[in-house]
Design an enzyme around this catalytic site. Structure first.
Site, short mmCIF file in Angstrom:
data_model
loop_
_atom_site.label_atom_id
_atom_site.label_comp_id
_atom_site.label_asym_id
_atom_site.label_seq_id
_atom_site.Cartn_x
_atom_site.Cartn_y
_atom_site.Cartn_z
N CYS A 44 0.84 -1.20 0.00
CA CYS A 44 0.00 0.00 0.00
C CYS A 44 0.88 1.26 0.00
O CYS A 44 1.56 1.53 -0.97
CB CYS A 44 -0.98 -0.03 1.16
SG CYS A 44 -2.40 1.07 0.92
N HIS A 76 -3.78 -5.63 1.06
CA HIS A 76 -3.63 -5.93 2.48
C HIS A 76 -4.13 -7.35 2.75
O HIS A 76 -5.06 -7.82 2.11
CB HIS A 76 -4.45 -4.96 3.33
CG HIS A 76 -3.92 -3.56 3.35
ND1 HIS A 76 -2.75 -3.23 3.97
CD2 HIS A 76 -4.41 -2.41 2.82
CE1 HIS A 76 -2.54 -1.93 3.84
NE2 HIS A 76 -3.53 -1.41 3.14
#
Length: 503
Positions: A331, A442
């Site tokens: 991310c 994630h």
């Protein structure tokens, strides 16, 4: 309507989240339909529900312990700090606004109805709802406008168990002090104490417990031992200071950069179940010679990239990458790996552009809308860290405002499905050698086959034998937690409190 029980604490990091997780599992084991709830959570560890809403990761873990799908009703208000005095406010899973701490102090009471409506929806669908407080109910500077501790207990008529952390010392002073700072009508809601994180012979506490109970007329309902080697995600970043790094014998060393605004650091917990030592480092001297460096997620990519430069960590990471050390970015960490980061709308700070580490030939631009979705797909690239993994199924979730453009970098994953239906887009990037990898996914290491293959690719590069890891069953971890806590608390009295409620 569901019956209620609430866990509050004398301070942050006393173990409220893990105790709620344990109670959720105990009630599930006993045949009840149970759900967790926390009206307001301040955390950078977030999860995305099937509906695409953001909630605190702790409530997602608690829902998993309940055996149910996480929903935004479990955490209707999520505060994600962006700077020391500003937070992004998520209401019912969606970005509402970004405001200062002082502005939120004025705004919070307006969200009480939203919080209670979410709780009522959970009560309509379940037998029991276990509520988690935040910080301490005795924070007198916040009491008038708080909507997460005694205000919720009183509005919902929820009996409260007050938890204290004996490991840090002063637990009896903190319990008595908390009770003394509560108003008389608030004390009525406290039905029992839980003394958490105890090491040693519990019988030695009896004289102090007698004093505590005599002074407050509230019983101690449990002394819970200090929990070790539990593969269950922790909410507070204080956990990073206590992290021991592995769950058994290890043959790989992984250094995770502890960014100032680190988020979703539990993305890497699963690596410690497959023979890797996972260390969180914040100084160049702590990096050593790891087999893998991870740059994790962050709520503020540009300020954290500036931190890497100022601390010397950026130079160290670049040098090690050029010498062949594997590097992974997730991310915000993925964005940092690229050449440039652009923020034309000043989403994060007044800085509109900044150079990244330049380890991937990519550029990221922040947009006004946040992407929040669960995803599934497969590995596309087949080299280096992803060697032998092409076609391997992966799933997880995305939470980001940046859009990353690839130049010579190779796409790493092919996303084929979201909760809305079929999808067809690429995620992540790798350099040609496969030694530097970035992704927006994630929870990617929760995929056992991918995790094992990823770590074995590093082992092959290192010249050590591959591992055929044992199947990791998180469900058994919840049962293990529940069994330990059940044996340490008076469940008969807790059920009596639950059934009696507040009269």
């Amino acid at each position: 309507m569901a019956k209620l029980i609430m866990v509050q604490g004398t301070s942050s990091n006393v173990g409220k989240s893990i105790l709620v997780t344990a109670l959720c599992r105990i009630f599930k084991q006993d045949g009840y339909k149970v759900a967790p709830y926390k009206s307001q959570n301040m955390a950078l560890n977030a999860f995305v529900t099937k509906e695409g809403g953001e909630i605190g990761r702790a409530q997602a873990v608690q829902a998993e312990a309940c055996g149910i799908e996480p929903s935004v009703d479990m955490n209707p208000i999520l505060m994600k700090p962006e700077a020391d005095s500003r937070s992004q406010i998520i209401v019912n899973g969606k970005v509402d606004r970004t405001i200062s701490a002082r502005e939120y102090y004025e705004y919070a009471p307006l969200l009480l109805d939203t919080a209670l409506a979410a709780l009522n929806r959970l009560r309509e669908k379940n037998d029991i709802v276990v509520i988690e407080g935040a910080g301490s109910p005795a924070e007198i500077n916040l009491k008038q406008r708080e909507i997460v501790n005694m205000r919720i207990a009183k509005e919902a008529s929820a009996p409260v168990l007050l938890a204290g952390d004996i490991d840090r010392g002063g637990v009896f002073a903190s319990l008595i002090g908390t009770i003394d700072l509560l108003e008389p009508d608030e004390r009525y809601y406290i039905k029992g104490y839980l003394i958490n994180k105890f090491r040693g012979d519990a019988s030695l506490l009896k004289p102090a417990i007698d004093v505590l109970e005599d002074r407050t007329s509230i019983p101690v309902l449990g002394i819970i031992p200090y929990l070790r080697n539990m593969a269950i995600a922790q909410e507070d970043s204080v956990y990073l200071d206590e992290c021991k790094g592995n769950l058994g014998e290890t043959d790989l060393d992984i250094a995770v950069i502890r960014l100032p605004r680190i988020s979703n650091y539990d993305d890497f917990d699963a690596l410690a179940t497959d023979g890797a030592s996972v260390r969180f480092v914040s100084k160049t001297a702590e990096i050593g010679n790891p087999d893998l460096i991870i740059i994790p997620g962050t709520k503020s990519t540009i300020p954290d990239m500036e931190y890497l430069e100022q601390s010397g960590l950026a130079e160290t990471i670049i040098k090690k990458a050029r010498k062949g050390t594997h590097v992974l970015g997730v991310c915000g960490g993925y964005q940092i790996l690229g050449k440039m980061i652009y923020d034309p709308h000043k989403t994060e700070s007044e800085t509109t552009e900044l150079k990244g580490l330049g380890l991937l030939d990519t550029e990221t631009t922040f947009e006004k809308e946040k992407a929040t979705t669960q995803i599934s797909g497969q590995v596309k690239f087949d080299s280096g860290l992803l060697s032998g993994l092409a076609g391997c199924a992966v799933s997880g979730y995305e939470i980001h405002m940046g859009r990353t453009r690839l130049f010579s970098a190779q796409p790493a994953f092919h996303i084929t499905k979201t909760p809305k239906g079929p999808a067809d887009y690429l995620d992540g990037a790798s350099n040609a050698e496969g030694t530097v990898l970035g992704t927006y996914i994630h929870g990617i290491f929760e995929n056992a086959a991918f995790r094992r293959g990823f770590l074995n690719a590093i082992r092959r590069h290192k010249g050590i034998p591959e591992r055929q890891a044992d199947y990791f069953d998180r469900d058994k971890e919840y049962d293990k937690l529940a069994d330990i806590v059940r044996a340490s608390i008076d469940m008969e009295k807790i059920y009596a409190i639950l059934n009696e409620g507040i009269r």
